[in-house]
Design an enzyme around this catalytic site. Structure first.
Site, PDB file in Angstrom:
ATOM      1  N   TYR A 177       0.695  -1.496  -0.085  1.00 32.22           N
ATOM      2  CA  TYR A 177       0.035   0.325   0.155  1.00 32.22           C
ATOM      3  C   TYR A 177       1.134   1.468   0.286  1.00 32.22           C
ATOM      4  O   TYR A 177       0.569   2.660  -0.592  1.00 32.22           O
ATOM      5  CB  TYR A 177      -1.142   0.040   1.133  1.00 32.22           C
ATOM      6  N   LYS A 191       1.024   4.381  -2.569  1.00 34.85           N
ATOM      7  CA  LYS A 191       1.077   5.054  -2.507  1.00 34.85           C
ATOM      8  C   LYS A 191       2.444   6.091  -3.388  1.00 34.85           C
ATOM      9  O   LYS A 191       2.013   7.508  -3.544  1.00 34.85           O
ATOM     10  CB  LYS A 191       0.538   5.641  -1.615  1.00 34.85           C
TER      11      LYS A 191
HETATM   12  N1  LIG Z   1      -9.888   5.638   3.902  1.00 34.47           N
HETATM   13  C1  LIG Z   1      -8.057   5.814   4.470  1.00 34.47           C
HETATM   14  O1  LIG Z   1      -8.462   6.311   5.873  1.00 34.47           O
HETATM   15  C2  LIG Z   1      -7.839   6.029   3.284  1.00 34.47           C
HETATM   16  C3  LIG Z   1      -6.299   7.321   3.986  1.00 34.47           C
HETATM   17  C4  LIG Z   1      -5.935   8.152   2.988  1.00 34.47           C
HETATM   18  C5  LIG Z   1      -5.926   7.277   2.037  1.00 34.47           C
HETATM   19  N2  LIG Z   1      -7.038   6.944   1.373  1.00 34.47           N
HETATM   20  C6  LIG Z   1      -7.429   6.506  -0.119  1.00 34.47           C
HETATM   21  O2  LIG Z   1      -7.946   7.552  -0.531  1.00 34.47           O
HETATM   22  C7  LIG Z   1      -9.257   6.487  -1.743  1.00 34.47           C
HETATM   23  C8  LIG Z   1     -10.839   6.016  -1.551  1.00 34.47           C
HETATM   24  O3  LIG Z   1     -10.447   5.397  -0.808  1.00 34.47           O
HETATM   25  P1  LIG Z   1     -12.258   5.296   1.009  1.00 34.47           P
HETATM   26  O4  LIG Z   1     -10.742   5.178   1.480  1.00 34.47           O
HETATM   27  O5  LIG Z   1     -13.165   6.214   0.198  1.00 34.47           O
HETATM   28  O6  LIG Z   1     -12.674   3.792   0.310  1.00 34.47           O
HETATM   29  P2  LIG Z   1     -13.806   2.949   0.175  1.00 34.47           P
HETATM   30  O7  LIG Z   1     -15.163   2.848   0.439  1.00 34.47           O
HETATM   31  O8  LIG Z   1     -12.965   1.325  -0.230  1.00 34.47           O
HETATM   32  O9  LIG Z   1     -13.472   3.110  -2.130  1.00 34.47           O
HETATM   33  C9  LIG Z   1     -12.925   2.972  -2.459  1.00 34.47           C
HETATM   34  C10 LIG Z   1     -13.214   2.935  -3.993  1.00 34.47           C
HETATM   35  O10 LIG Z   1     -12.601   2.144  -5.171  1.00 34.47           O
HETATM   36  C11 LIG Z   1     -13.500   1.500  -6.046  1.00 34.47           C
HETATM   37  N3  LIG Z   1     -12.493   0.881  -6.544  1.00 34.47           N
HETATM   38  C12 LIG Z   1     -11.834  -0.093  -5.429  1.00 34.47           C
HETATM   39  N4  LIG Z   1     -11.310  -1.149  -6.585  1.00 34.47           N
HETATM   40  C13 LIG Z   1     -11.337  -0.715  -7.749  1.00 34.47           C
HETATM   41  C14 LIG Z   1     -10.863  -1.127  -8.729  1.00 34.47           C
HETATM   42  N5  LIG Z   1     -10.710  -2.166  -9.797  1.00 34.47           N
HETATM   43  N6  LIG Z   1     -11.448  -0.430 -10.712  1.00 34.47           N
HETATM   44  C15 LIG Z   1     -12.461   0.747 -10.008  1.00 34.47           C
HETATM   45  N7  LIG Z   1     -12.856   1.045  -9.104  1.00 34.47           N
HETATM   46  C16 LIG Z   1     -12.277   0.297  -7.494  1.00 34.47           C
HETATM   47  C17 LIG Z   1     -14.409   1.395  -5.290  1.00 34.47           C
HETATM   48  O11 LIG Z   1     -15.145   1.086  -6.475  1.00 34.47           O
HETATM   49  P3  LIG Z   1     -16.076  -0.016  -6.321  1.00 34.47           P
HETATM   50  O12 LIG Z   1     -15.854  -1.548  -5.110  1.00 34.47           O
HETATM   51  O13 LIG Z   1     -17.556  -0.214  -6.838  1.00 34.47           O
HETATM   52  O14 LIG Z   1     -14.962  -1.056  -7.318  1.00 34.47           O
HETATM   53  C18 LIG Z   1     -14.993   2.195  -4.204  1.00 34.47           C
HETATM   54  O15 LIG Z   1     -15.509   2.706  -4.698  1.00 34.47           O
HETATM   55  C19 LIG Z   1      -8.485   5.230  -2.045  1.00 34.47           C
HETATM   56  O16 LIG Z   1      -7.331   5.706  -3.210  1.00 34.47           O
HETATM   57  C20 LIG Z   1      -7.621   4.987  -0.500  1.00 34.47           C
HETATM   58  O17 LIG Z   1      -6.502   3.975  -0.946  1.00 34.47           O
HETATM   59  C21 LIG Z   1      -8.550   6.269   2.636  1.00 34.47           C
END
Ligand SMILES: NC(=O)c1ccc[n+]([C@@H]2O[C@H](COP(=O)([O-])OP(=O)(O)OC[C@H]3O[C@@H](n4cnc5c(N)ncnc54)[C@H](OP(=O)(O)O)[C@@H]3O)[C@@H](O)[C@H]2O)c1
Length: 251
Positions: A155, A159
């Site tokens: 991860y 990133k």
């Molecule tokens: N939550 C945290 O604490 C956190 C912190 C730092 C960064 N982030 C980053 O923020 C971003 C959004 O994450 P989130 O926290 O909002 O998590 P989340 O609610 O799990 O959302 C992730 C999204 O990515 C989509 N996705 C995953 N794999 C995919 C693929 N192969 N093709 C197309 N869409 C895909 C999922 O949709 P489907 O499953 O419908 O495809 C979902 O809509 C990510 O890049 C994550 O790494 C998260």
């Protein structure tokens, strides 16, 4: 604020992508929504339509070049342009082995989604934006694109890579009036964290404890920054990252 603009959001079936798609629509943009889960996308589309917003969904797995190609063909067929792209789709792993024990397939799944998927989308976005005379691209990396963390090598590598990709592309394409920046969220309450809870029940307290504010953030706190980066107020910002992380404490 964004009437007549076309905004792509990848990974909008939940979390930060969902919040940002809704926020773009509220500001008058036509939102192109890309992810894999159709039913969840239909819910977001309905929510946007209920408030008079405009959005359409293109089922896309960002790991698959043919899906990504189809996504941008749909955008050009329906809209003829793309003003903003929020490359936000991403995955993490609930299993956190150290580097030498990391599973090959799990490594590839994370890198292919978080890094290669972003690159595949950016190639099309840049081509379109160059031809039309400009645009704004924002990638979602993470505070773990800036620091490392135990058990999260794939991860963190994905990133850090996403951040490097955006910095390089920003230098290469600023002459084409394309602004590229990255958002680095700290812990945000989304499905990504929810999925990890069964494996680490105290995770929310641990995550909150790593921030100076002693809390995890809300997806809407990321959406606001994504929208601001698309405004002319951010015109002098390229190839940089905004950390929205509650004052994440490195160790
Ligand atoms: N939550 C945290 O604490 C956190 C912190 C730092 C960064 N982030 C980053 O923020 C971003 C959004 O994450 P989130 O926290 O909002 O998590 P989340 O609610 O799990 O959302 C992730 C999204 O990515 C989509 N996705 C995953 N794999 C995919 C693929 N192969 N093709 C197309 N869409 C895909 C999922 O949709 P489907 O499953 O419908 O495809 C979902 O809509 C990510 O890049 C994550 O790494 C998260």
């Amino acid at each position: 604020m964004f009437e007549g603009k076309i905004a792509l959001v990848t990974g909008m079936t939940s979390g930060m992508g969902r919040a940002t798609a809704i926020a773009f629509a509220k500001e008058g943009a036509t939102v192109v929504m890309a992810a894999r889960r159709e039913e969840r996308a239909a819910e977001v589309e309905k929510e946007i339509a209920a408030t008079g917003g405009k959005a359409f969904f293109v089922k896309t797995d960002v790991r698959k070049p043919e899906d990504v190609e189809n996504l941008f063909k749909a955008i050009m067929d329906k809209c003829g342009r793309l003003d903003f792209a929020f490359n936000n789709a991403g995955v993490s792993s609930p299993h956190n082995p150290v580097v030498t024990k990391y599973d090959d397939d799990e490594w590839d799944r994370i890198m292919e989604t978080n890094l290669r998927g972003v690159w595949l989308c950016m190639k099309h976005e840049i081509d379109i934006m160059k031809k039309q005379g400009g645009g704004v691209i924002i990638n979602t990396a993470s505070i773990l694109g800036v620091v490392g963390d135990w058990g999260l090598s794939s991860y963190c590598a994905s990133k850090h890579g996403s951040l490097g990709l955006a910095k390089t592309a920003a230098l290469e394409y600023c002459k084409d009036n394309i602004r590229i920046n990255t958002i680095c969220p700290g812990p945000i309450m989304t499905e990504m964290l929810e999925k990890a809870l069964p494996f680490m029940p105290k995770m929310l307290e641990v995550m909150a404890g790593k921030t100076a504010l002693r809390r995890v953030g809300d997806p809407e706190e990321i959406a606001g920054a994504a929208l601001w980066l698309c405004t002319d107020e951010a015109a002098f910002m390229i190839g940089k990252e905004i950390a929205i992380d509650g004052g994440y404490i490195t160790y």
